[in-house]
Design a protein around this motif. Structure first.
Motif, PDB file in Angstrom:
ATOM      1  N   GLU A  44      -4.281  -1.905  11.199  1.00  0.00           N
ATOM      2  CA  GLU A  44      -3.938  -2.069   9.782  1.00  0.00           C
ATOM      3  C   GLU A  44      -4.877  -3.103   9.174  1.00  0.00           C
ATOM      4  N   SER A  45      -5.416  -2.800   7.985  1.00  0.00           N
ATOM      5  CA  SER A  45      -6.216  -3.774   7.240  1.00  0.00           C
ATOM      6  C   SER A  45      -5.280  -4.548   6.317  1.00  0.00           C
ATOM      7  N   VAL A  46      -5.272  -5.875   6.454  1.00  0.00           N
ATOM      8  CA  VAL A  46      -4.286  -6.680   5.727  1.00  0.00           C
ATOM      9  C   VAL A  46      -4.912  -7.980   5.205  1.00  0.00           C
ATOM     10  N   LEU A  47      -4.184  -8.610   4.284  1.00  0.00           N
ATOM     11  CA  LEU A  47      -4.446  -9.984   3.885  1.00  0.00           C
ATOM     12  C   LEU A  47      -3.239 -10.825   4.290  1.00  0.00           C
ATOM     13  N   ILE A  48      -3.482 -12.076   4.655  1.00  0.00           N
ATOM     14  CA  ILE A  48      -2.382 -12.989   4.951  1.00  0.00           C
ATOM     15  C   ILE A  48      -1.815 -13.469   3.621  1.00  0.00           C
ATOM     16  N   ARG A  49      -0.533 -13.210   3.379  1.00  0.00           N
ATOM     17  CA  ARG A  49       0.071 -13.560   2.099  1.00  0.00           C
ATOM     18  C   ARG A  49       0.955 -14.795   2.164  1.00  0.00           C
ATOM     19  N   ASP A  66       0.816  -1.211   0.000  1.00  0.00           N
ATOM     20  CA  ASP A  66       0.000   0.000   0.000  1.00  0.00           C
ATOM     21  C   ASP A  66       0.854   1.268   0.000  1.00  0.00           C
ATOM     22  N   GLY A  67       2.039   1.189  -0.584  1.00  0.00           N
ATOM     23  CA  GLY A  67       2.893   2.360  -0.714  1.00  0.00           C
ATOM     24  C   GLY A  67       3.562   2.823   0.566  1.00  0.00           C
ATOM     25  N   LYS A  68       3.547   1.971   1.593  1.00  0.00           N
ATOM     26  CA  LYS A  68       4.160   2.329   2.877  1.00  0.00           C
ATOM     27  C   LYS A  68       5.368   1.433   3.133  1.00  0.00           C
ATOM     28  N   PRO A  69       6.293   1.879   4.002  1.00  0.00           N
ATOM     29  CA  PRO A  69       7.454   1.040   4.318  1.00  0.00           C
ATOM     30  C   PRO A  69       7.027  -0.253   5.018  1.00  0.00           C
ATOM     31  N   ALA A  70       7.793  -1.304   4.788  1.00  0.00           N
ATOM     32  CA  ALA A  70       7.548  -2.563   5.498  1.00  0.00           C
ATOM     33  C   ALA A  70       7.794  -2.356   6.987  1.00  0.00           C
ATOM     34  N   GLU A  71       6.997  -3.044   7.799  1.00  0.00           N
ATOM     35  CA  GLU A  71       7.104  -2.908   9.257  1.00  0.00           C
ATOM     36  C   GLU A  71       7.197  -4.292   9.890  1.00  0.00           C
ATOM     37  N   SER A  72       8.180  -4.456  10.769  1.00  0.00           N
ATOM     38  CA  SER A  72       8.337  -5.711  11.497  1.00  0.00           C
ATOM     39  C   SER A  72       7.444  -5.713  12.724  1.00  0.00           C
ATOM     40  N   ILE A  73       6.734  -6.827  12.927  1.00  0.00           N
ATOM     41  CA  ILE A  73       5.838  -6.968  14.074  1.00  0.00           C
ATOM     42  C   ILE A  73       6.013  -8.362  14.657  1.00  0.00           C
ATOM     43  N   SER A  74       5.317  -8.636  15.759  1.00  0.00           N
ATOM     44  CA  SER A  74       5.319  -9.983  16.323  1.00  0.00           C
ATOM     45  C   SER A  74       3.917 -10.329  16.812  1.00  0.00           C
ATOM     46  N   LEU A  75       3.646 -11.638  16.869  1.00  0.00           N
ATOM     47  CA  LEU A  75       2.342 -12.151  17.275  1.00  0.00           C
ATOM     48  C   LEU A  75       2.493 -13.105  18.441  1.00  0.00           C
ATOM     49  N   ASP A  76       1.513 -13.113  19.331  1.00  0.00           N
ATOM     50  CA  ASP A  76       1.493 -14.110  20.403  1.00  0.00           C
ATOM     51  C   ASP A  76       1.272 -15.478  19.782  1.00  0.00           C
ATOM     52  N   VAL A  77       2.107 -16.444  20.137  1.00  0.00           N
ATOM     53  CA  VAL A  77       2.076 -17.736  19.464  1.00  0.00           C
ATOM     54  C   VAL A  77       0.741 -18.455  19.648  1.00  0.00           C
ATOM     55  N   PHE A  78       0.156 -18.421  20.851  1.00  0.00           N
ATOM     56  CA  PHE A  78      -1.094 -19.153  21.096  1.00  0.00           C
ATOM     57  C   PHE A  78      -2.265 -18.491  20.363  1.00  0.00           C
ATOM     58  N   ALA A  79      -2.316 -17.164  20.416  1.00  0.00           N
ATOM     59  CA  ALA A  79      -3.384 -16.439  19.721  1.00  0.00           C
ATOM     60  C   ALA A  79      -3.255 -16.626  18.214  1.00  0.00           C
ATOM     61  N   VAL A  93       5.226 -14.881   9.459  1.00  0.00           N
ATOM     62  CA  VAL A  93       3.988 -14.589   8.745  1.00  0.00           C
ATOM     63  C   VAL A  93       4.152 -13.283   7.971  1.00  0.00           C
ATOM     64  N   ASP A  94       3.699 -13.281   6.728  1.00  0.00           N
ATOM     65  CA  ASP A  94       3.704 -12.067   5.894  1.00  0.00           C
ATOM     66  C   ASP A  94       2.277 -11.553   5.746  1.00  0.00           C
ATOM     67  N   PHE A  95       2.084 -10.265   6.008  1.00  0.00           N
ATOM     68  CA  PHE A  95       0.789  -9.611   5.817  1.00  0.00           C
ATOM     69  C   PHE A  95       0.944  -8.515   4.764  1.00  0.00           C
ATOM     70  N   MET A  96      -0.065  -8.356   3.912  1.00  0.00           N
ATOM     71  CA  MET A  96      -0.047  -7.289   2.917  1.00  0.00           C
ATOM     72  C   MET A  96      -1.168  -6.292   3.198  1.00  0.00           C
ATOM     73  N   ARG A  97      -0.807  -5.005   3.302  1.00  0.00           N
ATOM     74  CA  ARG A  97      -1.809  -3.968   3.540  1.00  0.00           C
ATOM     75  C   ARG A  97      -2.747  -3.856   2.330  1.00  0.00           C
ATOM     76  N   VAL A  98      -4.024  -3.653   2.604  1.00  0.00           N
ATOM     77  CA  VAL A  98      -5.008  -3.468   1.531  1.00  0.00           C
ATOM     78  C   VAL A  98      -5.986  -2.380   1.949  1.00  0.00           C
ATOM     79  N   HIS A  99      -6.741  -1.885   0.956  1.00  0.00           N
ATOM     80  CA  HIS A  99      -7.797  -0.942   1.255  1.00  0.00           C
ATOM     81  C   HIS A  99      -9.055  -1.339   0.494  1.00  0.00           C
ATOM     82  N   GLN A 100     -10.190  -0.892   0.979  1.00  0.00           N
ATOM     83  CA  GLN A 100     -11.481  -1.268   0.417  1.00  0.00           C
ATOM     84  C   GLN A 100     -11.537  -1.009  -1.085  1.00  0.00           C
ATOM     85  N   GLY A 101     -11.983  -2.019  -1.838  1.00  0.00           N
ATOM     86  CA  GLY A 101     -12.129  -1.870  -3.277  1.00  0.00           C
ATOM     87  C   GLY A 101     -10.889  -2.216  -4.087  1.00  0.00           C
TER      88      GLY A 101
END
Length: 204
Positions: A74-79, A37-50, A93-101
């Motif tokens: 952030e609105s994303v799709l799992i890629r 979505d034209g933004k810089p990539a951002e590193s994040i982390s997720l709780d393993v159980f969730a 896990v890789d997520f891609m930002r998306v917007h409506q439409g």
């Protein structure tokens, strides 16, 4: 298509690299990245159980996911899911930002309806063969089907259903058909014994 709201909590992370990723996993978190979505990539982390509970739901792969980063969302799709070579363990896990439409391309599962009641199976004793378990589609965000349903009730022995035979929602395009590749989705084959008898009779 579902109206469900899929929300997954996440935390930003500053440290990157394999060593830090291993440290995260030992602490019960999964490294991930958000991009697009034209933004810089951002590193994040997720709780393993969730994350395991969330990612175990087939619906999340064909729906927009809301990543809750605390101060923003952030609105994303799992890629992509990177799995361990031999353990049932999610490494990244890789997520891609998306917007409506926005027009996106992704794979969705094929769900067969009336498998046990298919004429060629129930009356003809045939064997149902799944050629595809998922199909690649292109559709706008907000119009993504969770699955493509295929009714095989009327399918006879020796018949097949191809991509061109599928009924898909409006605004959904089957990517293979765009390239002239009319793949087989499902078919019913004659039992092996019956096939051999037919071949023998034809030879005579």
């Amino acid at each position: 298509m579902t109206e469900a709201n899929f929300v997954l909590a996440a935390e930003p992370r500053k440290e990157e690299g394999r060593r830090n990723s291993r440290r995260l996993r030992r602490a019960g978190r999964i490294p991930a990245v958000v991009y697009g979505d034209g933004k810089p990539a951002e590193s994040i982390s997720l709780d393993v159980f969730a994350a395991y509970k969330f990612l175990g739901n087939e619906q999340v792969y064909s729906n927009v996911v809301t990543l809750d980063l605390g101060v923003r969302k952030e609105s994303v799709l799992i890629r992509d899911l990177q799995m361990h070579p031999y353990k049932d363990e999610i490494l990244h896990v890789d997520f891609m930002r998306v917007h409506q439409g926005e027009l996106v391309t992704l794979n969705v599962p094929v769900h067969l309806l009336n498998e046990q009641n298919a004429v060629g199976v129930k009356m003809g004793g045939g064997l149902l063969h799944r050629a595809l378990t998922e199909v690649e589609i292109q559709a706008p965000v907000g119009k993504l089907p969770e699955a493509i349903e295929v009714d095989v009730r009327e399918l006879q022995v020796g018949e097949s259903i191809h991509l061109s035979n599928l009924k898909v929602p409006a605004n959904v395009v089957l990517v293979a058909l765009k390239h002239g590749d009319d793949k087989e989705v499902v078919s019913i084959h004659a039992p092996h014994g019956a096939a051999s008898e037919e071949e023998g009779a034809a030879a005579e």
